[in-house]
Design an enzyme around this catalytic site. Sequence first.
Site, PDB file in Angstrom:
ATOM      1  N   CYS A  30       0.816  -1.226   0.000  1.00  0.00           N
ATOM      2  CA  CYS A  30       0.000   0.000   0.000  1.00  0.00           C
ATOM      3  C   CYS A  30       0.846   1.272   0.000  1.00  0.00           C
ATOM      4  CB  CYS A  30      -0.929   0.015   1.210  1.00  0.00           C
ATOM      5  SG  CYS A  30      -2.071  -1.362   1.171  1.00  0.00           S
ATOM      6  N   HIS A  78      -3.835   7.051   1.388  1.00  0.00           N
ATOM      7  CA  HIS A  78      -4.135   5.691   0.952  1.00  0.00           C
ATOM      8  C   HIS A  78      -5.565   5.351   1.372  1.00  0.00           C
ATOM      9  CE1 HIS A  78      -3.854   1.597  -0.072  1.00  0.00           C
ATOM     10  NE2 HIS A  78      -3.981   1.174   1.176  1.00  0.00           N
ATOM     11  N   ASN A  91      -9.841  -0.953  -1.750  1.00  0.00           N
ATOM     12  CA  ASN A  91      -8.405  -0.725  -1.563  1.00  0.00           C
ATOM     13  C   ASN A  91      -7.664  -1.283  -2.781  1.00  0.00           C
ATOM     14  OD1 ASN A  91      -5.729  -0.720  -0.793  1.00  0.00           O
ATOM     15  ND2 ASN A  91      -6.063  -1.673   1.205  1.00  0.00           N
TER      16      ASN A  91
END
Length: 337
Positions: A114, A264, A294
């Site tokens: 990420c 993020h 995500n």
Amino acid sequence: MNFRSEITGVGSFVPEKIFTNFDLEKLLDTTDEWIQQRTGIEQRHWADANTSNSDLGLIAAQRAIKNAGLMNKDIDMIIYATLSPDHDFPGNGCFLQAKLGITEIACLDIRQQCTGFIYALSIADKFILSGSHKNILIVGSEIHSKGLDKSPNGRNISVLFGDGAGAVVVSRKELLDSKKDSRILTTQLFADGAFAKELWIPAPGTALGADRLNRQMLEEGLNFPQMNGKSVFVHATKKMTECLLSSCKEANIELSQIDLFLFHQANLRINSKVAEMLMIPEEKVFNTIQKYGNTTAATIPLGMDDAIKAGVLKKGMLVASAAFGSGFTWASAVFRY
Ligand code: UT7
């Protein structure tokens, strides 16, 4: 001559097929209500069987290069961030390079999950400022959907992830006015491997005995991501907050001067908590998790492209970005777009 690194082009691409939470209810013993309340996610895009990670990356890259006003041949390095590459090796940078028809440039794959995009931005910035490279293409791209446990056993993780790609071109420009020029002001990178197994995929791997992958590993589901969600949540909130503050301090910028926060997108509640702790007005945080889930390394450049298209991110704005993920890794960046 003094150089600066400017983000000159941004592009993105998501696969056409949308899976809503209601679609997942049929597979995963979950509910739209649970997913929305706990994560903020309403839908995600999942690629079809014949699409590879570098296929998504290619379209995002072409759009970023075009928006930078450049040709493919002007790119002198590719940095590709992904945890879901086309193949184990070589890295996706090489597959993308061939698809773009560029020869004899450096291709670097990174695996910071990420946090991959901010790590890539930091590497690009350093190469640009050293004077060795002029136009570096960064791609963050993921196809999670092919690697998720789509049975009820995987519901705590599989509802979270989506597929997509984002790309930026970072270009070398002359530094004329350090206060006004569009440029990367600072990047800060961190990791703590003591938490490596809090969010990981064990197999295939050479740490598992005689085989990288065998039937038993598949039967045990070791090829699927495994996560301690609560631990990730707590650390993400703390570390994103800390590194945002330290990046602003290093860039000599007050948090209140930041025009837009590109975080993020792992959980809407994480981003709300970070904003609350730092007293950031909600309208300054650009969230996309509702429609993409995500998308790991793709998240920040994909969000950046959406923010530009929505007219929310405009040239000259001060942007702060922060991410947290598997590793644990975390990172932040402050740049004038
Ligand atoms: O970029 C890094 C990627 N990951 C993250 O950032 C994840 C960070 N963590 C989180 O976002 C949250 O921890 C989750 C969204 C993953 C989970 O939320 P939570 O509030 O921590 O839920 P939980 O794991 O404590 O589970 C609560 C309940 C459990 O049932 P019981 O034990 O209370 O009966 C779970 O079995 O929710 C159940 N559950 C589900 N129910 C419906 C777990 N997943 C699901 C699901 N649908 N998909």
